[in-house]
Design a protein around this motif. Structure first.
Motif, PDB file in Angstrom:
ATOM      1  N   LEU A   1       5.602   9.791 -13.600  1.00 33.30           N
ATOM      2  CA  LEU A   1       4.732  10.151 -12.497  1.00 33.30           C
ATOM      3  C   LEU A   1       5.117   9.339 -11.269  1.00 33.30           C
ATOM      4  O   LEU A   1       5.364   8.135 -11.368  1.00 33.30           O
ATOM      5  CB  LEU A   1       3.277   9.837 -12.884  1.00 33.30           C
ATOM      6  N   VAL A   2       5.161  10.005 -10.127  1.00 31.34           N
ATOM      7  CA  VAL A   2       5.352   9.308  -8.859  1.00 31.34           C
ATOM      8  C   VAL A   2       3.976   9.191  -8.211  1.00 31.34           C
ATOM      9  O   VAL A   2       3.336  10.201  -7.909  1.00 31.34           O
ATOM     10  CB  VAL A   2       6.326  10.063  -7.934  1.00 31.34           C
ATOM     11  N   VAL A   3       3.531   7.949  -8.028  1.00 29.37           N
ATOM     12  CA  VAL A   3       2.234   7.706  -7.392  1.00 29.37           C
ATOM     13  C   VAL A   3       2.500   7.474  -5.907  1.00 29.37           C
ATOM     14  O   VAL A   3       3.159   6.502  -5.542  1.00 29.37           O
ATOM     15  CB  VAL A   3       1.517   6.485  -8.014  1.00 29.37           C
ATOM     16  N   PRO A   4       2.012   8.370  -5.052  1.00 32.79           N
ATOM     17  CA  PRO A   4       2.260   8.220  -3.610  1.00 32.79           C
ATOM     18  C   PRO A   4       1.666   6.920  -3.059  1.00 32.79           C
ATOM     19  O   PRO A   4       0.745   6.348  -3.639  1.00 32.79           O
ATOM     20  CB  PRO A   4       1.561   9.442  -3.002  1.00 32.79           C
ATOM     21  N   SER A   5       2.165   6.503  -1.915  1.00 28.02           N
ATOM     22  CA  SER A   5       1.678   5.259  -1.304  1.00 28.02           C
ATOM     23  C   SER A   5       0.202   5.362  -0.955  1.00 28.02           C
ATOM     24  O   SER A   5      -0.288   6.424  -0.564  1.00 28.02           O
ATOM     25  CB  SER A   5       2.494   4.953  -0.047  1.00 28.02           C
ATOM     26  N   ASP A   6      -0.494   4.243  -1.142  1.00 36.14           N
ATOM     27  CA  ASP A   6      -1.914   4.119  -0.796  1.00 36.14           C
ATOM     28  C   ASP A   6      -2.761   5.287  -1.292  1.00 36.14           C
ATOM     29  O   ASP A   6      -3.572   5.835  -0.548  1.00 36.14           O
ATOM     30  CB  ASP A   6      -2.081   3.968   0.723  1.00 36.14           C
ATOM     31  N   SER A   7      -2.580   5.683  -2.545  1.00 36.52           N
ATOM     32  CA  SER A   7      -3.361   6.796  -3.082  1.00 36.52           C
ATOM     33  C   SER A   7      -3.579   6.633  -4.585  1.00 36.52           C
ATOM     34  O   SER A   7      -3.052   5.717  -5.199  1.00 36.52           O
ATOM     35  CB  SER A   7      -2.671   8.132  -2.791  1.00 36.52           C
ATOM     36  N   SER A   8      -4.371   7.548  -5.130  1.00 39.98           N
ATOM     37  CA  SER A   8      -4.676   7.551  -6.561  1.00 39.98           C
ATOM     38  C   SER A   8      -4.330   8.904  -7.158  1.00 39.98           C
ATOM     39  O   SER A   8      -4.418   9.934  -6.483  1.00 39.98           O
ATOM     40  CB  SER A   8      -6.152   7.272  -6.805  1.00 39.98           C
ATOM     41  N   VAL A   9      -3.974   8.874  -8.435  1.00 38.96           N
ATOM     42  CA  VAL A   9      -3.637  10.085  -9.178  1.00 38.96           C
ATOM     43  C   VAL A   9      -4.353  10.012 -10.519  1.00 38.96           C
ATOM     44  O   VAL A   9      -4.411   8.948 -11.136  1.00 38.96           O
ATOM     45  CB  VAL A   9      -2.106  10.193  -9.397  1.00 38.96           C
ATOM     46  N   ARG A  10      -4.894  11.126 -10.977  1.00 39.55           N
ATOM     47  CA  ARG A  10      -5.535  11.177 -12.289  1.00 39.55           C
ATOM     48  C   ARG A  10      -4.531  11.719 -13.301  1.00 39.55           C
ATOM     49  O   ARG A  10      -3.899  12.754 -13.067  1.00 39.55           O
ATOM     50  CB  ARG A  10      -6.769  12.063 -12.263  1.00 39.55           C
TER      51      ARG A  10
END
Length: 123
Positions: free
Chosen positions: A95-104
Motif C-alpha cells: 500500500l502507498v500511503v499518501p503524504s499527510d493522510s490516512s488509509v483504511r
C-alpha cells in the motif's frame, strides 16, 4: 541448598508439562509494526473486528504524518479462540500511503473458527 535447586528444577519441568497447550493471543498485541515503520512516520490504529454474514471482517486506519508518500506492506493474521493460526494463511499486501493522510485497510476471513486478528506492518 543442594537439594533445593534440583527440586526446583524438577518442579518447573512438571509444571511445564502439565500446562495448557493453547497459545492465547494477547489483545494488547493486535498491532505489530517494525521499528522502521514508525521511523518512516507511519502510525496505525489497532484492528477492529466484526462479523458480517457469518464472515469475520477486520479493518484498521493507517496514517502517514510525512510530507511524502510511504510504501508499506501489511498482513492480517487470524487466530482461533485458543490463539492458533486459522488457515488459509493470509497474503501480504502493498500500500502507498499518501503524504499527510490516512488509509483504511481491511480483510475478510470466511473461516468460522476465526476469533482474533493481528495486523503486521513493515516496509
Amino acid at each position: 541448598m543442594r537439594i533445593a535447586l534440583p527440586l526446583l528444577a524438577a518442579l518447573l519441568v512438571v509444571t511445564g508439562c502439565s500446562s495448557n497447550k493453547a497459545l492465547i493471543i494477547n489483545d494488547q498485541q493486535s498491532l505489530v509494526m517494525d521499528s522502521n515503520v514508525l521511523t518512516a512516520g507511519i502510525t496505525a490504529s489497532r484492528p477492529s473486528l466484526d462479523t458480517d454474514k457469518g464472515r469475520k471482517q477486520a479493518w484498521a486506519d493507517i496514517s502517514n504524518g510525512q510530507n511524502h508518500a510511504v510504501t508499506i506492506h501489511y498482513r492480517f493474521y487470524w487466530y482461533d479462540e485458543q490463539g492458533l493460526d486459522v488457515l488459509p494463511y493470509p497474503e501480504t499486501h502493498t500500500l502507498v500511503v499518501p503524504s499527510d493522510s490516512s488509509v483504511r485497510v481491511q480483510a475478510v476471513n470466511g473461516n468460522l473458527e476465526a476469533r482474533r486478528v493481528r495486523l503486521y506492518l513493515y516496509l
